[in-house]
Structure formats: C-alpha cells, structure tokens
Scaffold this motif. Structure first.
Motif, mmCIF file in Angstrom:
data_model
loop_
_atom_site.group_PDB
_atom_site.id
_atom_site.type_symbol
_atom_site.label_atom_id
_atom_site.label_comp_id
_atom_site.label_asym_id
_atom_site.label_seq_id
_atom_site.Cartn_x
_atom_site.Cartn_y
_atom_site.Cartn_z
ATOM 1 N N SER A 4 6.143 1.504 -49.721
ATOM 2 C CA SER A 4 6.024 2.631 -48.805
ATOM 3 C C SER A 4 5.104 3.636 -49.483
ATOM 4 C CB SER A 4 7.388 3.241 -48.488
ATOM 5 O OG SER A 4 7.870 3.973 -49.590
ATOM 6 N N ARG A 5 4.977 4.835 -48.912
ATOM 7 C CA ARG A 5 4.075 5.830 -49.487
ATOM 8 C C ARG A 5 4.513 6.255 -50.888
ATOM 9 N NH1 ARG A 5 2.931 11.446 -48.464
ATOM 10 N NH2 ARG A 5 5.024 11.605 -47.603
ATOM 11 N N LYS A 6 5.805 6.284 -51.170
ATOM 12 C CA LYS A 6 6.307 6.753 -52.457
ATOM 13 C C LYS A 6 7.009 5.669 -53.275
ATOM 14 C CE LYS A 6 6.894 11.463 -50.883
ATOM 15 N NZ LYS A 6 7.792 12.601 -50.773
ATOM 16 N N LEU A 7 7.219 4.504 -52.704
ATOM 17 C CA LEU A 7 7.942 3.424 -53.370
ATOM 18 C C LEU A 7 7.002 2.251 -53.619
ATOM 19 C CD1 LEU A 7 10.882 2.718 -54.233
ATOM 20 C CD2 LEU A 7 11.129 1.612 -52.011
ATOM 21 N N SER A 8 7.010 1.745 -54.844
ATOM 22 C CA SER A 8 6.147 0.609 -55.178
ATOM 23 C C SER A 8 6.883 -0.368 -56.076
ATOM 24 C CB SER A 8 4.860 1.089 -55.866
ATOM 25 O OG SER A 8 5.175 1.737 -57.083
ATOM 26 N N VAL A 33 10.690 -1.699 -59.778
ATOM 27 C CA VAL A 33 10.418 -0.886 -58.604
ATOM 28 C C VAL A 33 10.390 0.572 -59.069
ATOM 29 C CG1 VAL A 33 12.852 -0.720 -57.939
ATOM 30 C CG2 VAL A 33 11.079 -0.469 -56.207
ATOM 31 N N ALA A 34 9.451 1.364 -58.494
ATOM 32 C CA ALA A 34 9.294 2.762 -58.899
ATOM 33 C C ALA A 34 9.193 3.668 -57.676
ATOM 34 C CB ALA A 34 8.049 2.915 -59.763
ATOM 35 N N TYR A 35 9.789 4.847 -57.796
ATOM 36 C CA TYR A 35 9.693 5.883 -56.769
ATOM 37 C C TYR A 35 8.918 7.046 -57.378
ATOM 38 C CZ TYR A 35 10.962 9.577 -53.544
ATOM 39 O OH TYR A 35 10.914 10.613 -52.650
ATOM 40 N N GLU A 36 7.849 7.470 -56.718
ATOM 41 C CA GLU A 36 7.003 8.542 -57.238
ATOM 42 C C GLU A 36 6.920 9.674 -56.230
ATOM 43 O OE1 GLU A 36 3.255 6.835 -58.255
ATOM 44 O OE2 GLU A 36 4.149 5.403 -59.620
ATOM 45 N N ASP A 37 6.926 10.907 -56.731
ATOM 46 C CA ASP A 37 6.820 12.089 -55.887
ATOM 47 C C ASP A 37 6.156 13.183 -56.716
ATOM 48 O OD1 ASP A 37 7.069 13.670 -53.658
ATOM 49 O OD2 ASP A 37 9.256 13.664 -53.623
ATOM 50 N N THR A 50 8.518 10.386 -61.624
ATOM 51 C CA THR A 50 8.686 8.946 -61.406
ATOM 52 C C THR A 50 10.102 8.553 -61.809
ATOM 53 O OG1 THR A 50 6.373 8.564 -61.975
ATOM 54 C CG2 THR A 50 7.816 6.663 -62.003
ATOM 55 N N ALA A 52 12.108 4.757 -62.176
ATOM 56 C CA ALA A 52 11.855 3.317 -62.105
ATOM 57 C C ALA A 52 13.061 2.542 -62.594
ATOM 58 C CB ALA A 52 10.636 2.952 -62.933
#
Length: 185
Positions: A4-8, A33-37, A50, A52
């Motif tokens: 998604s836009r913030k999840l990779s 998996v990482a969430y970035e904002d 981040t 992860a």
C-alpha cells in the motif's frame, strides 16, 4: 514490494563472512514487512518513522575453518546462523540534502542459535551521507551480555557492503563483513 502507500514487503539476500577465532562464510536471506510514515515538528522539520517485522538470517549453516588457539590443530565444521524474529522501530531526519541522522530500537527472539535461544534488544544511531555512506554505533543486550558495536557501510542502487566491529567485556571481539543485494519490487 509496495503493499500500500505506507506498507511494503522486502526480501534481502546476503553473503556473510565472519571471523570469531575461525573464519566462517555462507549465504542468508531475510524477509519482512515495513510500515513507513512521516510527521512534521514545530520548526517544520520532517521526521520519518519506520516499524518493521522480519525473519532474519534464513539459510544453510555457515561453513567455518581455522586453527585452535594454540595454532596446532585445524578445525572445520558448520554452525547455525543467528536466525531471529525481529521487530524494529526507527526515526530519521534529513539535516540537509546530504546529511541524515537516525535512531533505531530493535528487539527480537533468536530461535536458531543453540544454546543462545532467547530475547535480545538494542539501540543504535546512524549518520548517512548522500544515501551512500553510513556510520553506525550501537549497544545491545543478548542473553545478559552487553555488546557495543561500530560499523560503516556503502550503499548503491540496492547493493550494500557493510562491516562492523563488536566488543563485549564478557565475550570475544568480533569483526563482520557482509555484501548483499536489496531489491524493492
């Protein structure tokens, strides 16, 4: 791979070489998996965050060889990688276009390093120049042992070369060198 836009998600492969009394070599992979904002501070400084979750150092055993401390006997064998389930959180901000500072917290559970199964945690700082050269320092606790580290890395278009030196009053000093490829889909 953008989920998604913030999840990779990511897959990272590494060639590992380490010297802890003997020389060991092998390959490993990490998946996560990482969430970035990001958010802005009062002075309009942007801070990136981040979080992860990853499974690190999955792979075959490392092959090692060397001599005993007396130097009279050759030793050879295989040893398990320090595989871990890890949770990481980090903050970083660009001071200028060329200079970035970061702070990271990590923790996890070693599940494949007998007899050192168990929890670990650490904190570290990083200086990054032009998204290419990194300098790192850190401290961690593993099985009641304090470990201090310093390292340097070079990064270019998904390739990375990193080296680190670790020190602990309770254990041998260690030097590591890793070469790898990190590819984002």
């Amino acid at each position: 791979m953008a989920l998604s836009r913030k999840l990779s998600g990511y897959i990272r492969g590494s060639y590992l070489m380490s010297s802890v009394g003997v020389t060991a070599r092998g390959v490993a992979a990490s998946v996560g998996v990482a969430y970035e904002d990001n958010f802005r501070l009062a002075d309009d400084q942007v801070v990136y965050s981040t979080m992860a979750l990853s499974l690190d150092n999955i792979g075959p055993k490392l092959s090692y060889r060397g001599r005993t401390s007396g130097g009279s006997t050759d030793v050879r064998g295989k040893v398990s990688l320090p595989s871990a389930l890890a949770l990481r959180a980090g903050l970083h901000t660009a001071l200028t276009d060329d200079h970035t500072l970061g702070l990271a917290l990590s923790g996890g559970y070693f599940y494949h390093l007998r007899p050192y199964y168990g929890l670990y945690g650490g904190v570290g700082g990083e200086y990054l120049w032009r998204q290419m050269i990194s300098l790192r320092i850190g401290a961690s606790v593993q099985m009641r042992h304090m470990i201090y580290s310093a390292g340097v890395g070079a990064h270019y278009k998904g390739l990375f070369l990193q080296t680190a030196y670790t020190y602990s009053p309770d254990m041998q000093q260690r030097g590591t060198l890793s070469l790898g490829l990190s590819y984002t889909i």
